[in-house]
Motif scaffolding. Structure first.
Motif, PDB file in Angstrom:
ATOM      1  N   MET A   1       0.841  -1.182   0.000  1.00 20.43           N
ATOM      2  CA  MET A   1       0.000   0.000   0.000  1.00 20.43           C
ATOM      3  C   MET A   1       0.886   1.246   0.000  1.00 20.43           C
ATOM      4  SD  MET A   1      -3.320   0.604   2.182  1.00 20.43           S
ATOM      5  CE  MET A   1      -4.479   1.708   1.519  1.00 20.43           C
ATOM      6  N   SER A   2       0.504   2.218  -0.809  1.00 20.65           N
ATOM      7  CA  SER A   2       1.291   3.428  -0.969  1.00 20.65           C
ATOM      8  C   SER A   2       0.935   4.465   0.100  1.00 20.65           C
ATOM      9  CB  SER A   2       1.027   4.011  -2.356  1.00 20.65           C
ATOM     10  OG  SER A   2       1.643   5.259  -2.477  1.00 20.65           O
ATOM     11  N   ASN A   3       1.933   5.242   0.514  1.00 21.04           N
ATOM     12  CA  ASN A   3       1.705   6.328   1.454  1.00 21.04           C
ATOM     13  C   ASN A   3       1.566   7.661   0.742  1.00 21.04           C
ATOM     14  OD1 ASN A   3       1.764   4.697   3.710  1.00 21.04           O
ATOM     15  ND2 ASN A   3       3.980   4.867   3.922  1.00 21.04           N
ATOM     16  N   GLU A   4       1.443   7.624  -0.581  1.00 24.02           N
ATOM     17  CA  GLU A   4       1.339   8.852  -1.351  1.00 24.02           C
ATOM     18  C   GLU A   4       0.043   9.572  -1.013  1.00 24.02           C
ATOM     19  OE1 GLU A   4       1.483   7.569  -5.367  1.00 24.02           O
ATOM     20  OE2 GLU A   4       3.639   7.299  -5.356  1.00 24.02           O
ATOM     21  N   THR A   5       0.145  10.869  -0.849  1.00 24.76           N
ATOM     22  CA  THR A   5      -1.024  11.703  -0.633  1.00 24.76           C
ATOM     23  C   THR A   5      -1.117  12.690  -1.782  1.00 24.76           C
ATOM     24  OG1 THR A   5      -0.797  11.529   1.760  1.00 24.76           O
ATOM     25  CG2 THR A   5      -2.132  13.341   0.930  1.00 24.76           C
ATOM     26  N   TRP A   6      -2.263  12.728  -2.423  1.00 22.43           N
ATOM     27  CA  TRP A   6      -2.477  13.630  -3.548  1.00 22.43           C
ATOM     28  C   TRP A   6      -3.447  14.712  -3.133  1.00 22.43           C
ATOM     29  CZ3 TRP A   6       0.249  13.231  -8.063  1.00 22.43           C
ATOM     30  CH2 TRP A   6       1.024  12.075  -8.221  1.00 22.43           C
ATOM     31  N   ILE A   7      -3.158  15.933  -3.547  1.00 18.69           N
ATOM     32  CA  ILE A   7      -3.982  17.081  -3.193  1.00 18.69           C
ATOM     33  C   ILE A   7      -4.712  17.567  -4.443  1.00 18.69           C
ATOM     34  CG2 ILE A   7      -3.922  19.455  -2.337  1.00 18.69           C
ATOM     35  CD1 ILE A   7      -1.463  18.594  -0.682  1.00 18.69           C
ATOM     36  N   ASP A   8      -6.007  17.701  -4.328  1.00 22.94           N
ATOM     37  CA  ASP A   8      -6.840  18.159  -5.421  1.00 22.94           C
ATOM     38  C   ASP A   8      -6.543  19.629  -5.721  1.00 22.94           C
ATOM     39  OD1 ASP A   8      -9.057  17.240  -7.127  1.00 22.94           O
ATOM     40  OD2 ASP A   8     -10.124  18.904  -6.171  1.00 22.94           O
ATOM     41  N   ILE A   9      -6.292  19.953  -7.005  1.00 26.41           N
ATOM     42  CA  ILE A   9      -5.945  21.317  -7.392  1.00 26.41           C
ATOM     43  C   ILE A   9      -7.069  21.995  -8.163  1.00 26.41           C
ATOM     44  CG2 ILE A   9      -4.327  22.739  -8.735  1.00 26.41           C
ATOM     45  CD1 ILE A   9      -3.132  21.526  -6.175  1.00 26.41           C
ATOM     46  N   CYS A  10      -7.548  21.332  -9.218  1.00 24.46           N
ATOM     47  CA  CYS A  10      -8.586  21.953 -10.038  1.00 24.46           C
ATOM     48  C   CYS A  10      -9.227  20.901 -10.927  1.00 24.46           C
ATOM     49  CB  CYS A  10      -8.005  23.085 -10.894  1.00 24.46           C
ATOM     50  SG  CYS A  10      -6.787  22.549 -12.106  1.00 24.46           S
ATOM     51  N   ASP A  11     -10.229  21.331 -11.661  1.00 22.46           N
ATOM     52  CA  ASP A  11     -10.874  20.462 -12.635  1.00 22.46           C
ATOM     53  C   ASP A  11      -9.932  20.293 -13.828  1.00 22.46           C
ATOM     54  OD1 ASP A  11     -13.785  19.409 -13.386  1.00 22.46           O
ATOM     55  OD2 ASP A  11     -12.809  20.218 -15.181  1.00 22.46           O
ATOM     56  N   ALA A  12      -9.881  19.120 -14.406  1.00 22.54           N
ATOM     57  CA  ALA A  12      -8.993  18.871 -15.547  1.00 22.54           C
ATOM     58  C   ALA A  12      -9.312  19.804 -16.709  1.00 22.54           C
ATOM     59  CB  ALA A  12      -9.097  17.416 -15.980  1.00 22.54           C
ATOM     60  N   GLY A  13     -10.562  20.202 -16.849  1.00 17.31           N
ATOM     61  CA  GLY A  13     -10.954  21.111 -17.923  1.00 17.31           C
ATOM     62  C   GLY A  13     -10.446  22.530 -17.742  1.00 17.31           C
TER      63      GLY A  13
END
Length: 111
Positions: free
Chosen positions: A1-13
């Motif tokens: 299991m990965s400990n990576e944390t991703w932070i939402d930035i914006c909509d891909a569009g």
């Protein structure tokens, strides 16, 4: 299991090909681009070390000998979107950040 944390930035569009977007990511300005024939996402530091200003998100993207780059809008140095190296001065590099698109959202990996 990965400990990576991703932070939402914006909509891909919100990120169009060839046009940079600046985001504040954990206190640092990050320039995000969609570039290349695969429309790959790239994230680099927004600070231009030559012009000493946060402007790279307003640079012009392109390709030099197959390398995706952004040209600074100030003094026109080219920075690799893959590794942040300066094409004209190998002693200078800017930071790069892991970026991904997931379920229609652009995310940066936590620092």
């Amino acid at each position: 299991m990965s400990n990576e944390t991703w932070i939402d930035i914006c909509d891909a569009g919100d990120i169009h090909a060839g046009v940079g977007v600046c985001a504040l990511h954990q206190g640092e300005q990050v320039a995000i681009f969609r570039s290349g024939c695969g429309q790959q996402l790239f994230a680099i530091g927004n600070y231009d070390p030559f012009g000493k200003a946060n402007v790279l998100s307003r640079g012009i993207t392109g390709s030099l000998q197959g390398e995706p780059v952004v040209a600074s809008p100030l003094y026109k140095q080219h920075f690799s979107l893959r590794d942040g190296s300066c094409i004209e001065d190998a002693s200078v590099a800017i930071p790069t950040y892991p970026v991904r698109e997931l379920e229609g959202r652009v995310q940066l990996q936590s620092l």
